[in-house]
Design a protein around this motif. Structure first.
Motif, PDB file in Angstrom:
ATOM      1  N   LEU A  18      45.690  36.862  42.726  1.00 47.69           N
ATOM      2  CA  LEU A  18      44.237  36.747  42.822  1.00 47.69           C
ATOM      3  C   LEU A  18      43.875  36.155  44.181  1.00 47.69           C
ATOM      4  CD1 LEU A  18      41.394  36.898  41.545  1.00 47.69           C
ATOM      5  CD2 LEU A  18      41.770  34.553  40.697  1.00 47.69           C
ATOM      6  N   ARG A  20      40.852  34.745  46.137  1.00 43.29           N
ATOM      7  CA  ARG A  20      39.495  34.248  45.875  1.00 43.29           C
ATOM      8  C   ARG A  20      38.582  34.498  47.080  1.00 43.29           C
ATOM      9  NH1 ARG A  20      43.036  31.031  43.135  1.00 43.29           N
ATOM     10  NH2 ARG A  20      42.471  30.528  40.970  1.00 43.29           N
ATOM     11  N   ASN A 109      39.366  38.019  52.042  1.00 45.14           N
ATOM     12  CA  ASN A 109      38.395  38.456  51.042  1.00 45.14           C
ATOM     13  C   ASN A 109      37.012  37.989  51.482  1.00 45.14           C
ATOM     14  OD1 ASN A 109      36.822  39.057  48.856  1.00 45.14           O
ATOM     15  ND2 ASN A 109      38.005  37.889  47.362  1.00 45.14           N
ATOM     16  N   TYR A 113      33.265  37.850  45.423  1.00 49.08           N
ATOM     17  CA  TYR A 113      33.981  38.029  44.161  1.00 49.08           C
ATOM     18  C   TYR A 113      35.498  37.935  44.371  1.00 49.08           C
ATOM     19  CZ  TYR A 113      29.413  40.149  43.329  1.00 49.08           C
ATOM     20  OH  TYR A 113      28.064  40.378  43.265  1.00 49.08           O
ATOM     21  N   GLY A 114      36.190  37.566  43.320  1.00 51.81           N
ATOM     22  CA  GLY A 114      37.642  37.539  43.373  1.00 51.81           C
ATOM     23  C   GLY A 114      38.217  38.946  43.502  1.00 51.81           C
ATOM     24  N   GLY A 134      37.968  44.328  41.469  1.00 45.54           N
ATOM     25  CA  GLY A 134      36.905  43.349  41.671  1.00 45.54           C
ATOM     26  C   GLY A 134      35.557  44.038  41.532  1.00 45.54           C
TER      27      GLY A 134
END
Length: 214
Positions: A18, A20, A109, A113-114, A134
């Motif tokens: 994941l 972030r 990112n 959103y993740g 995502g």
């Protein structure tokens, strides 16, 4: 093929990661350490311009696939380096190699959103897949130019102690890639870069033959 061992191992390490919002993904950190203790084997790689075997050979396929997932998701491309030679399995100008600790693939990112990574190897099609799950945020448009400065392969004689013979392959050329990133129909970023590949020459280990005299 032995390089598939490395690719499947790498895919397993990426799967479920994941990233972030605001975090930067490093492929070298995600895959490493790249050694026997962590499930990798020696396979084909290009080191200092020579085709040889190295730990984690084949992981450039993981790198290129991950790069394209981030590219089309609109992520900020922090660091990537294309191969010195073009291979048919990769989209020209839109690919990335990895060689730890000197060459890494990094992207950030840049969405609210993740980003959840999913990666697996399809043994039937002999392909590796990387998906970023995502909430859709960016719209991405991509253009690849035609080739220019095409250089055909030639025969090269090498006296290097680590020489590996090689048959001739793809020509060298330059190509330009442009990525445009939009948010709600408005352009927020445009990047253009040029990649120049060298030809895949035929490598003959040893001295060149004496010139034929008349």
């Amino acid at each position: 093929r032995i390089r598939t061992i490395n690719i499947a191992n790498g895919a397993g390490k990426l799967n479920g990661m994941l990233i972030r919002p605001g975090e930067t993904f490093s492929l070298a950190e995600a895959l490493g350490p790249i050694d026997a203790a962590h499930g990798y084997v020696q396979a084909g790689a290009i080191i200092n311009g020579e085709h040889t075997d190295a730990w984690g050979g084949g992981l450039s396929q993981m790198s290129t696939t991950t790069f394209n997932a981030a590219y089309f998701a609109g992520m900020e491309l922090v660091e990537h380096r294309p191969h010195s030679e073009w291979f048919r399995r990769y989209p020209e100008g839109r690919e990335a190699t990895i060689f730890t600790p000197t060459i890494d693939l990094k992207w950030r990112n840049n969405t609210p959103y993740g980003a959840l990574l999913q990666s697996w190897v399809d043994p039937t099609a002999n392909r590796v897949h990387v998906r970023i799950w995502g909430t859709t945020y960016w719209t991405v448009e991509s253009q690849t130019s035609g080739r220019w400065g095409v250089v055909q392969p030639r025969t090269v004689y090498s006296q290097s102690a680590t020489c590996e013979p090689q048959s001739s392959g793809n020509p060298g050329f330059s190509v330009q890639v442009t990525r445009t990133v939009l948010l709600d129909g408005e352009v927020t970023d445009t990047e253009t870069w040029t990649t120049t590949y060298r030809p895949q020459n035929q490598i003959v280990c040893g001295s060149p033959p004496p010139p034929s005299g008349g």
